[in-house]
Design a protein around this motif. Structure first.
Motif, short mmCIF file in Angstrom:
data_model
loop_
_atom_site.label_atom_id
_atom_site.label_comp_id
_atom_site.label_asym_id
_atom_site.label_seq_id
_atom_site.Cartn_x
_atom_site.Cartn_y
_atom_site.Cartn_z
N ASP A 290 0.85 -1.19 0.00
CA ASP A 290 0.00 0.00 0.00
C ASP A 290 0.89 1.24 0.00
N PRO A 291 1.03 1.91 -1.15
CA PRO A 291 1.89 3.11 -1.22
C PRO A 291 1.37 4.26 -0.37
N ASP A 292 0.06 4.29 -0.08
CA ASP A 292 -0.49 5.39 0.72
C ASP A 292 -0.05 5.30 2.18
N SER A 293 -0.05 4.11 2.74
CA SER A 293 0.36 3.94 4.14
C SER A 293 1.82 3.55 4.27
N HIS A 294 2.48 3.27 3.14
CA HIS A 294 3.89 2.84 3.10
C HIS A 294 4.06 1.43 3.67
N LEU A 295 3.01 0.60 3.60
CA LEU A 295 3.11 -0.77 4.12
C LEU A 295 3.45 -1.73 2.99
N LYS A 296 4.47 -2.55 3.24
CA LYS A 296 4.83 -3.59 2.28
C LYS A 296 5.23 -4.83 3.06
N LEU A 297 4.36 -5.85 3.03
CA LEU A 297 4.60 -7.09 3.76
C LEU A 297 4.30 -8.28 2.86
N SER A 298 5.12 -9.30 2.94
CA SER A 298 4.85 -10.53 2.21
C SER A 298 3.89 -11.41 3.00
N LYS A 299 3.27 -12.34 2.36
CA LYS A 299 2.33 -13.24 3.01
C LYS A 299 3.03 -14.00 4.12
N GLY A 300 2.37 -14.10 5.28
CA GLY A 300 2.95 -14.85 6.39
C GLY A 300 2.97 -14.07 7.68
N VAL A 301 3.79 -14.52 8.62
CA VAL A 301 3.89 -13.92 9.96
C VAL A 301 5.07 -12.97 10.02
N HIS A 302 4.85 -11.80 10.61
CA HIS A 302 5.90 -10.78 10.72
C HIS A 302 5.88 -10.17 12.11
N THR A 303 7.05 -9.75 12.58
CA THR A 303 7.15 -8.95 13.80
C THR A 303 7.38 -7.51 13.39
#
Length: 580
Positions: A290-303
């Protein structure tokens, strides 16, 4: 002088020289010089004329042996962290003979973590408490709250997240000039017995009536900000100079629940709190970009923590239908993860994290004037700490698309389900259906409501006003006689003392009459009190109906919903859910 003798000349118990290291959570032996010692033990430092001694071990130099003096114990070497502890010969101190178990240390920190933060270090604690108090920002509640939570009652806390872009690095997010609207709002209800809680999210785009709002201005003067009809909920804060107390009044107008306290957080709160606990674990069911919120995550679990955590709670275009309701689900997932991390052993057993949390929490939040000290926040935290996360339910005010709009941008209340949700919170009913409470209520209903019902014409009852609106007893009498056929009823005036809940007392041989009256008035089994009959004006035995503060009018059912209505979205804080 040996380790046991050091300090005894000054009546100092060597056990008092074992000091908790806040960085490690371990107890360490701190030895001072034999001269009079300071009140706070500190590690012994080498004199400038001598080098620091090397670490001692049990290995002796070749050709030498350690002499032994009759009648005198030779002190063993200092124990390294992680090594087994060996007792000192002849030791009489208070130190335990074996290392405390991990479970015991966890228990100690769970019960005393906040106490450690507040009082460790004697005189230093006073200055630290003052420092934390100085961190806390507060604003007037302007009479919009109950005056503060109570330990013996259910608790309702209003949590408000603003979209104000103050703070380092936040100006680049969206509307940098925002006055700070109520972007994220949650009404947290904690049950009276602390067994369960409900976190009710209120959509920012929900159409509501914002009431007139008396506010305290920065210069101390009072100003009434006029209300507005049929506007977005988020305008209850910031718009036209509205303060958080205006949002609290709007929530009361909407739900019928008056908050005990409120807390306001900006973007920095998400960043600092997640960093203080070392990040929180979230799950996403697909790649998010999401370029608007600056979120970039791959599928799966993240900390995630800091800027990435803020991006996670702000994103909406990358999840669900791309709107505010989809983002609410993501925020609830995040808060569940944060709650689990806050209550985890990893956090509770770490002094450094607890200190960081105290620092971050007091800096990140603006609270109402009834919650403006570290002592009050500590008391609230201890009450909330009694809650098990599996009984914390996240849900959202039931809504539907605004039928007046061609292009759907706002939502309105779902009138078929929203009132029931509000009633559950007002009546302290758990969304998680806690087993013990459910069994208790079911038993009361089965024992008191099940059985034959007498005809309405045979019901004899005296009606007392025990806290309801003035005139309620007469109103109920008229309704029962004229509409329900309970002609053998009478108004007995005011009760000797007010009651919170409406009750019906009856003798065992009046149970069939009691069941009929309970059916007519919508009384629950718990409202029926087996007891004694009284004598009415005709000299006949009658039941006693006492209208409590919960009475809302003749013909209005007094039975709270037993469970959430079908179709209401809910999740519990102990379960990990993946964003989709």
């Amino acid at each position: 002088m040996d380790a046991q003798g050091r300090g005894r000349a000054d009546d100092i118990d060597p056990a008092d020289q074992w000091v908790l290291n806040p960085n490690t959570g371990e107890y360490e032996l701190r030895l001072g010089p034999s001269a009079p010692q300071s009140g706070v033990p500190s590690p012994r430092k080498p004199r400038s004329s001598e080098a620091a001694p090397p670490a001692r071990t049990r290995t002796e130099a070749p050709g030498r042996s350690r002499p032994e003096t009759p009648g005198r114990a030779v002190p063993p070497p200092r124990r390294r962290r992680g090594a087994p502890e060996e007792p000192l010969p002849g030791r009489r101190g208070r130190r335990p003979g074996k290392k405390a178990s991990k479970s015991r240390k966890v228990l100690l920190w769970t019960g005393g973590a906040m106490a450690f933060v507040l009082v460790a270090g004697a005189g230093a604690a006073y200055f630290y408490i003052e420092h934390l108090n100085d961190n806390i920002a507060s604003v007037s509640d302007d009479g919009a709250s109950t005056g503060g939570f109570s330990k013996d009652k259910a608790i309702n806390i209003l949590l408000i997240g603003t979209d104000k872009r103050t703070g380092k690095g936040n100006g680049s997010y969206g509307d940098a000039g925002s006055v700070g609207h109520a972007d994220t709002t949650i009404l947290l209800h904690v049950s009276k017995d602390r067994t369960n809680a409900t976190a009710l999210s209120i959509p920012r785009d929900l159409i509501v009536d914002v009431p007139d709002c008396p506010t305290t201005q920065e210069d101390g003067t009072q100003k009434i900000i006029p209300g507005t009809q049929q506007v977005r909920f988020n305008t209850s804060l910031g718009q036209d100079g509205r303060t958080p107390s205006c949002t609290a009044r709007t929530v009361t107008e909407l739900t019928g629940v008056k908050p005990d306290n409120f807390m306001v957080a900006d973007f920095n709160a998400v960043k600092t709190l997640t960093s203080a606990v070392g990040g929180v674990e979230v799950c996403v069911g697909k790649d998010l970009d999401d370029p608007d919120s600056h979120l970039k995550l791959s599928k799966g679990v993240h900390t995630i923590e800091g800027e990435q955590a803020l991006a996670f709670v702000r994103t909406r275009h990358a999840v669900g239908f791309g709107g505010d309701l989809s983002r609410i689900g993501l925020q609830q997932q995040f808060l569940s993860a944060l709650m689990r991390k806050l209550k985890s052993n990893d956090t509770l057993t770490s002094p450094s994290k607890m200190l960081d949390l105290a620092e971050a929490g007091t800096k990140a939040l603006t609270v109402d004037s009834q919650l403006d000290s570290i002592g009050k926040l500590k008391d609230l935290g201890l009450e909330l700490g009694k809650l098990n996360t599996k009984n914390l339910t996240f849900t959202t005010v039931p809504v539907i698309d605004n039928p007046t709009e061609k292009v759907k941008a706002t939502v309105v209340l779902n009138e078929s389900t929203a009132p029931q949700v509000f009633d559950m919170i007002k009546n302290d009913v758990s969304f998680t259906a806690v087993k013990e409470r459910k069994k208790k209520e079911a038993a009361a209903v089965a024992a008191r409501l099940k059985g034959t019902k007498a005809p309405a014409s045979e019901v004899r009852v005296r009606i007392l006003n025990g806290g309801a609106v003035a005139g309620s007893a007469q109103e109920t009498l008229s309704w029962l006689q004229n509409e329900e056929g309970v002609t053998k009823s009478e108004n007995a005036g005011n009760a000797p003392a007010p009651l919170a809940k409406t009750t019906l007392e009856y003798a065992p041989d009046q149970a069939d009459q009691a069941r009929r009256l309970a059916d007519l008035m919508g009384l629950s089994g718990s409202a029926m009190k087996p007891g004694e009959s009284v004598t009415n004006d005709q000299g006949l035995p009658a039941m006693t109906l006492t209208l409590g503060k919960d009475f809302e009018g003749a013909g209005v059912s007094l039975t709270a919903p037993a469970k959430a209505p079908e179709g209401v979205q809910k999740s519990t804080a102990d379960k990990v859910e993946c964003a989709k």
